[in-house]
Write an enzyme that holds these catalytic residues in place. Structure first.
Site, short mmCIF file in Angstrom:
data_model
loop_
_atom_site.label_atom_id
_atom_site.label_comp_id
_atom_site.label_asym_id
_atom_site.label_seq_id
_atom_site.Cartn_x
_atom_site.Cartn_y
_atom_site.Cartn_z
N SER A 106 0.85 -1.19 0.00
CA SER A 106 0.00 0.00 0.00
C SER A 106 0.88 1.24 0.00
O SER A 106 2.04 1.20 0.46
CB SER A 106 -0.89 0.01 1.24
OG SER A 106 -1.59 1.23 1.35
N TYR A 139 -1.50 -1.06 10.22
CA TYR A 139 -1.59 -1.28 8.77
C TYR A 139 -0.34 -0.76 8.07
O TYR A 139 0.26 -1.46 7.24
CB TYR A 139 -2.84 -0.60 8.24
CG TYR A 139 -3.09 -0.81 6.77
CD1 TYR A 139 -3.67 -1.99 6.31
CD2 TYR A 139 -2.79 0.18 5.84
CE1 TYR A 139 -3.92 -2.19 4.96
CE2 TYR A 139 -3.04 0.00 4.48
CZ TYR A 139 -3.61 -1.19 4.06
OH TYR A 139 -3.85 -1.38 2.71
#
Length: 260
Positions: A151, A166
């Site tokens: 990401s 995350y």
């Protein structure tokens, strides 16, 4: 264009056997449909058996080739079972799109539970270790390709509030990818990561205001579609990327350029 109509045309992945995790929805499901249309033999993995079976049936009914096995990517044995299925069904493994992941709770690290931290790190990073450990011995036989979904969050200065677990998991994944690429390039194995921007999947929820906010972060002023991320995965998986390894490729509507 249907898979049947594609027959006889040049296919990017013709005859390649590829594992896709997180295949029951979103980016993984889009990649499964796209890779199948490009001639791949697929082994599809995710936790939700009903959705996996439906997708597998959709592919096979269109004259594509796919089998599936439901399971949890945080289980090391499951990674080996997917490789075993690829070998038993198709005789070999040529690559994997290790796409499964989760976001977890949103909030400051000081208020985050240890259980959430552990779950996110295990799902997004430890599972990648398990996948690579199972897949690389099968790829050493003839070479192949691994692609992991990371990401922009936590990478390329893409810090986002409330996403400590995350971000840590996705940044760690890029580090793992680069190490794997360096270790196995001479064996004909390419390893790369994708850095998607905000993408219209179940992980993004269904609140229009949230979608508008996420879209506004991107210079393109929209969110990505799962198929757009799948197209980038197809490039990295294909021979068009034959000299590409150890990279973290942004597919993010320009958000990383804005954040730099």
């Amino acid at each position: 264009m249907t898979m049947q109509q594609r027959k006889g045309m040049t296919m990017e992945l013709k005859g390649k056997t590829i594992i896709i995790t997180g295949a029951s929805s979103g980016i993984g499901a889009s990649a499964a449909l796209l890779f199948a249309s490009e001639g791949a033999n697929l082994v599809l993995g995710a936790r939700r058996a009903a959705e996996l079976n439906q997708l597998t049936g959709q592919i096979t009914q269109s004259n594509g080739r796919a089998v599936c096995l439901a399971g949890d990517v945080t289980d090391e044995a499951y990674a080996h079972r997917l490789v075993d299925l690829a070998r038993s069904e198709y005789g070999r493994l040529d690559g994997a799109f290790n796409n499964a992941g989760m976001m977890g709770e949103i909030g400051p690290v000081a208020e985050m539970s240890a259980a959430n931290w552990t779950e996110v790190i295990t799902t997004n990073l430890t599972s990648a270790f398990f996948s690579a450990k199972a897949q690389i011995p099968a790829l050493v036989e003839q070479g192949g390709v691994l692609v992991f979904t990371s990401s922009f969050v936590g990478v390329d200065n893409g810090g986002m509030p409330g996403m400590g677990a995350y971000a840590a998991s996705k940044a760690g994944l890029v580090g793992l990818v680069r190490s794997l690429a360096a270790d196995h390039a001479a064996e004909g194995i390419r390893v790369n990561a994708l850095l998607p921007g905000g993408t219209r999947t179940a992980m993004a929820g269904d609140d229009p205001d949230t979608h508008d906010f996420i879209a506004g972060l991107h210079p393109m002023k929209r969110m990505g579609e799962p198929k757009e991320i799948a197209q980038a995965a197809l490039f990295l998986m294909s021979d068009r990327a034959s000299f590409v390894t150890g990279t973290a490729m942004s597919v993010d509507g320009g958000i990383s350029a804005r954040l730099l």
